[in-house]
Design a protein around this motif. Structure first.
Motif, PDB file in Angstrom:
ATOM      1  N   LEU A   1     -60.767 -18.974  46.610  1.00 17.87           N
ATOM      2  CA  LEU A   1     -59.586 -18.568  45.851  1.00 17.87           C
ATOM      3  C   LEU A   1     -59.449 -19.397  44.576  1.00 17.87           C
ATOM      4  O   LEU A   1     -59.073 -18.881  43.519  1.00 17.87           O
ATOM      5  CB  LEU A   1     -58.352 -18.708  46.729  1.00 17.87           C
ATOM      6  N   SER A   2     -59.791 -20.700  44.649  1.00 17.99           N
ATOM      7  CA  SER A   2     -59.668 -21.565  43.468  1.00 17.99           C
ATOM      8  C   SER A   2     -60.652 -21.126  42.384  1.00 17.99           C
ATOM      9  O   SER A   2     -60.263 -20.929  41.228  1.00 17.99           O
ATOM     10  CB  SER A   2     -59.952 -23.029  43.828  1.00 17.99           C
TER      11      SER A   2
ATOM     12  N   GLU B   1     -71.442 -19.284  43.431  1.00 20.13           N
ATOM     13  CA  GLU B   1     -70.958 -19.394  44.819  1.00 20.13           C
ATOM     14  C   GLU B   1     -72.170 -19.428  45.754  1.00 20.13           C
ATOM     15  O   GLU B   1     -73.054 -18.583  45.670  1.00 20.13           O
ATOM     16  CB  GLU B   1     -70.044 -18.207  45.146  1.00 20.13           C
ATOM     17  N   GLU B   2     -72.125 -20.414  46.647  1.00 15.68           N
ATOM     18  CA  GLU B   2     -73.247 -20.597  47.576  1.00 15.68           C
ATOM     19  C   GLU B   2     -73.423 -19.393  48.499  1.00 15.68           C
ATOM     20  O   GLU B   2     -74.537 -18.984  48.807  1.00 15.68           O
ATOM     21  CB  GLU B   2     -72.969 -21.854  48.417  1.00 15.68           C
TER      22      GLU B   2
ATOM     23  N   ALA C   1     -62.316 -22.287  53.159  1.00 16.95           N
ATOM     24  CA  ALA C   1     -60.957 -22.056  53.666  1.00 16.95           C
ATOM     25  C   ALA C   1     -60.503 -20.631  53.377  1.00 16.95           C
ATOM     26  O   ALA C   1     -59.793 -20.015  54.182  1.00 16.95           O
ATOM     27  CB  ALA C   1     -59.992 -23.056  53.018  1.00 16.95           C
ATOM     28  N   THR C   2     -60.912 -20.103  52.238  1.00 13.81           N
ATOM     29  CA  THR C   2     -60.464 -18.760  51.835  1.00 13.81           C
ATOM     30  C   THR C   2     -60.839 -17.713  52.883  1.00 13.81           C
ATOM     31  O   THR C   2     -60.067 -16.788  53.148  1.00 13.81           O
ATOM     32  CB  THR C   2     -61.064 -18.421  50.455  1.00 13.81           C
TER      33      THR C   2
ATOM     34  N   SER D   1     -58.324 -18.403  55.990  1.00 16.61           N
ATOM     35  CA  SER D   1     -56.878 -18.396  55.770  1.00 16.61           C
ATOM     36  C   SER D   1     -56.311 -16.990  55.934  1.00 16.61           C
ATOM     37  O   SER D   1     -56.959 -16.006  55.581  1.00 16.61           O
ATOM     38  CB  SER D   1     -56.619 -18.893  54.347  1.00 16.61           C
TER      39      SER D   1
ATOM     40  N   MET E   1     -50.268 -16.830  54.181  1.00 18.77           N
ATOM     41  CA  MET E   1     -48.820 -16.597  54.081  1.00 18.77           C
ATOM     42  C   MET E   1     -48.311 -17.180  52.768  1.00 18.77           C
ATOM     43  O   MET E   1     -48.689 -18.291  52.386  1.00 18.77           O
ATOM     44  CB  MET E   1     -48.092 -17.246  55.247  1.00 18.77           C
TER      45      MET E   1
ATOM     46  N   VAL F   1     -75.237 -25.144  44.388  1.00 20.89           N
ATOM     47  CA  VAL F   1     -75.412 -26.154  43.338  1.00 20.89           C
ATOM     48  C   VAL F   1     -75.739 -27.488  44.007  1.00 20.89           C
ATOM     49  O   VAL F   1     -75.056 -27.904  44.947  1.00 20.89           O
ATOM     50  CB  VAL F   1     -74.139 -26.268  42.462  1.00 20.89           C
TER      51      VAL F   1
ATOM     52  N   ASP G   1     -60.043 -27.047  55.224  1.00 23.06           N
ATOM     53  CA  ASP G   1     -59.351 -27.010  53.941  1.00 23.06           C
ATOM     54  C   ASP G   1     -59.448 -28.381  53.266  1.00 23.06           C
ATOM     55  O   ASP G   1     -59.287 -29.401  53.925  1.00 23.06           O
ATOM     56  CB  ASP G   1     -57.875 -26.669  54.212  1.00 23.06           C
TER      57      ASP G   1
ATOM     58  N   GLY H   1     -53.436 -25.910  53.738  1.00 25.03           N
ATOM     59  CA  GLY H   1     -52.591 -24.963  54.460  1.00 25.03           C
ATOM     60  C   GLY H   1     -51.602 -24.224  53.587  1.00 25.03           C
ATOM     61  O   GLY H   1     -50.862 -23.380  54.061  1.00 25.03           O
ATOM     62  N   ARG H   2     -51.575 -24.544  52.287  1.00 28.33           N
ATOM     63  CA  ARG H   2     -50.573 -23.904  51.422  1.00 28.33           C
ATOM     64  C   ARG H   2     -51.208 -23.372  50.147  1.00 28.33           C
ATOM     65  O   ARG H   2     -50.508 -22.815  49.302  1.00 28.33           O
ATOM     66  CB  ARG H   2     -49.506 -24.922  51.007  1.00 28.33           C
TER      67      ARG H   2
ATOM     68  N   ALA I   1     -53.032 -20.856  49.198  1.00 26.80           N
ATOM     69  CA  ALA I   1     -52.978 -19.459  48.778  1.00 26.80           C
ATOM     70  C   ALA I   1     -51.719 -19.171  47.975  1.00 26.80           C
ATOM     71  O   ALA I   1     -51.699 -18.312  47.096  1.00 26.80           O
ATOM     72  CB  ALA I   1     -53.044 -18.561  50.008  1.00 26.80           C
ATOM     73  N   LYS I   2     -50.668 -19.910  48.297  1.00 30.71           N
ATOM     74  CA  LYS I   2     -49.401 -19.695  47.595  1.00 30.71           C
ATOM     75  C   LYS I   2     -49.520 -20.041  46.119  1.00 30.71           C
ATOM     76  O   LYS I   2     -48.977 -19.372  45.274  1.00 30.71           O
ATOM     77  CB  LYS I   2     -48.323 -20.614  48.180  1.00 30.71           C
TER      78      LYS I   2
END
Ligand SMILES: Cc1cc2nc3c(=O)[nH]c(=O)nc-3n(C[C@H](O)[C@H](O)[C@H](O)COP(=O)(O)OP(=O)(O)OC[C@H]3O[C@@H](n4cnc5c(N)ncnc54)[C@H](O)[C@@H]3O)c2cc1C
Length: 350
Positions: free
Chosen positions: A11-12, A31-32, A40-41, A44, A47, A171, A301, A327-328, A330-331
């Motif tokens: 997501l980042s 991306e590997e 984590a993406t 997850s 929420m 990488v 994460d 844990g947060r 995605a927000k």
């Protein structure tokens, strides 16, 4: 030569790529594995809500929910604003009231609600909440995103605007050259003016990898009959657990004790114990026992000790870092990526 190479397609990375593209920067993301399909993406359930007991995160959270509202208007498969009830510990009710007053009464329609109202909205809720006269923050615009789909949607959007995305590339090193950075893989290399490391809980490419800690979060999946399906997201601050519905007939529960370590390889989660803990949480949250357990998923994460993101500007050193919030993330991540990339660009850091 690229303006920016982003390492990591969670997501980042995808949010940074989208933000770079919107700011007119030539960017490539490596991306590997598969964009949105690792780290984590991939684990997850995303929420999203504004209220956070850590007040310094509220401003990011509000910007984050506004981002998902806007992005979700064009990508309805990403964002499900089904509503979220955050049951407060009794001693935290005054702080929550102060939070709501600070945010302004109408911000995202958030307000305090009694358990009886939440039980009317969600008949599957355990009556214990109403019996104990528990109070919740009700957030009608909160709910969940789908982090995997969101990462792909952000990356696809950036690609359609001209950004580069290369999957299946691990990488190995980032090596300073005179005036640029060389990003080395097993077979070849890319050159870039700036590099952003967004590899989540795998921070070994950073100058200071110990700045990021790793936490495993365990989510359990359950099936149920349609009439027992919980129709909104629930968090119980007292018990430290939460529930996120899937399609009618299944849902996820989290809250089993996390495991902490410096690197994912060192994390040891006993999934049988975690499943039992989540099942106990599920009983606390829901009214009936007519649910069947299916599986236990473990995600890793990356986060910093104070739970604030590591935002190391790619300035003179040319390599920056971007990490979520355990844990947060995605927000907040996409909104923060937007703000940062435009700020970094204004300062000439990108
Ligand atoms: C189980 C679980 C539940 C969660 N629930 C929520 C929630 O309900 N709400 C919320 O807001 N947040 C939640 N989060 C947090 C949020 O999902 C994460 O903070 C966010 O997804 C992190 O994204 P990221 O891109 O920073 O890291 P990651 O998703 O871990 O992505 C890192 C990427 O980098 C790639 N990579 C690593 N090393 C290399 C390399 N050398 N070369 C190339 N690529 C590499 C990996 O393959 C991976 O794709 C949850 C997290 C977990 C684990």
């Amino acid at each position: 030569m690229e303006d920016v190479v982003i390492i990591g397609g969670g997501l980042s990375g995808a949010s940074l790529l989208y933000a770079c593209q919107q700011n007119g920067l030539a960017a490539v993301m490596l991306e590997e594995k598969v964009v949105g399909g690792a780290g984590a993406t991939a684990h997850s359930r995303g929420m999203v809500r504004v209220y956070d007991p850590q007040p310094e995160l509220a401003e990011y959270a509000a910007a984050g929910l506004a981002f998902w509202e806007a992005f979700g208007a064009d990508n309805p498969e990403v964002y499900a604003p089904i509503g979220l009830a955050y049951f407060l510990k009794e001693e935290n009710i005054p702080a929550a009231e102060a939070f709501l007053a600070r945010m302004g009464n109408q911000a995202f329609g958030m307000r305090l609600a009694c358990a009886g109202e939440i039980a009317e909205r969600c008949p599957a809720l355990n009556p214990r909440f109403a019996a104990q006269a528990r109070m919740a923050i009700w957030e009608p615009k909160a709910g969940h995103i789908n982090p995997r789909v969101a990462a792909r949607a952000l990356s696809d959007r950036a690609q359609s605007m001209g950004a580069g995305v290369i999957e299946g590339v691990r990488v190995l090193r980032v090596v300073p050259q005179s005036g640029h950075m060389r990003v080395e893989t097993g077979f070849g290399a890319l050159n870039a003016r700036r590099v952003i490391v967004a590899t989540g809980a795998a921070p070994h490419l950073l100058d200071r990898p110990q700045a990021i800690e790793t936490r495993s979060i365990v989510l359990s999946s359950y099936t149920c009959e349609a009439d027992a399906h919980p129709n909104l997201c629930l968090i119980d601050e007292e018990a430290g657990c939460y529930l996120r519905p899937g399609q009618p007939g299944h849902f996820y529960v989290g809250g089993a004790a996390p495991s902490l370590a410096a690197m994912p390889d060192a994390l040891a989660v006993d999934t049988a114990t975690a499943m039992a803990e989540n099942t106990a949480h599920r009983r606390g949250l829901l009214n009936s026992d007519a649910y069947d357990p299916l599986a236990c998923h473990v995600g890793h994460d990356g986060y910093t000790a104070d739970f604030l993101p590591l935002l190391q500007e790619p300035g003179a050193a040319r390599t920056g870092a971007f990490c979520g919030f355990s844990g947060r993330g995605a927000k907040y991540i996409p909104a923060l990526a937007q703000t940062l990339v435009s700020t970094w660009k204004e300062r000439g850091a990108l």
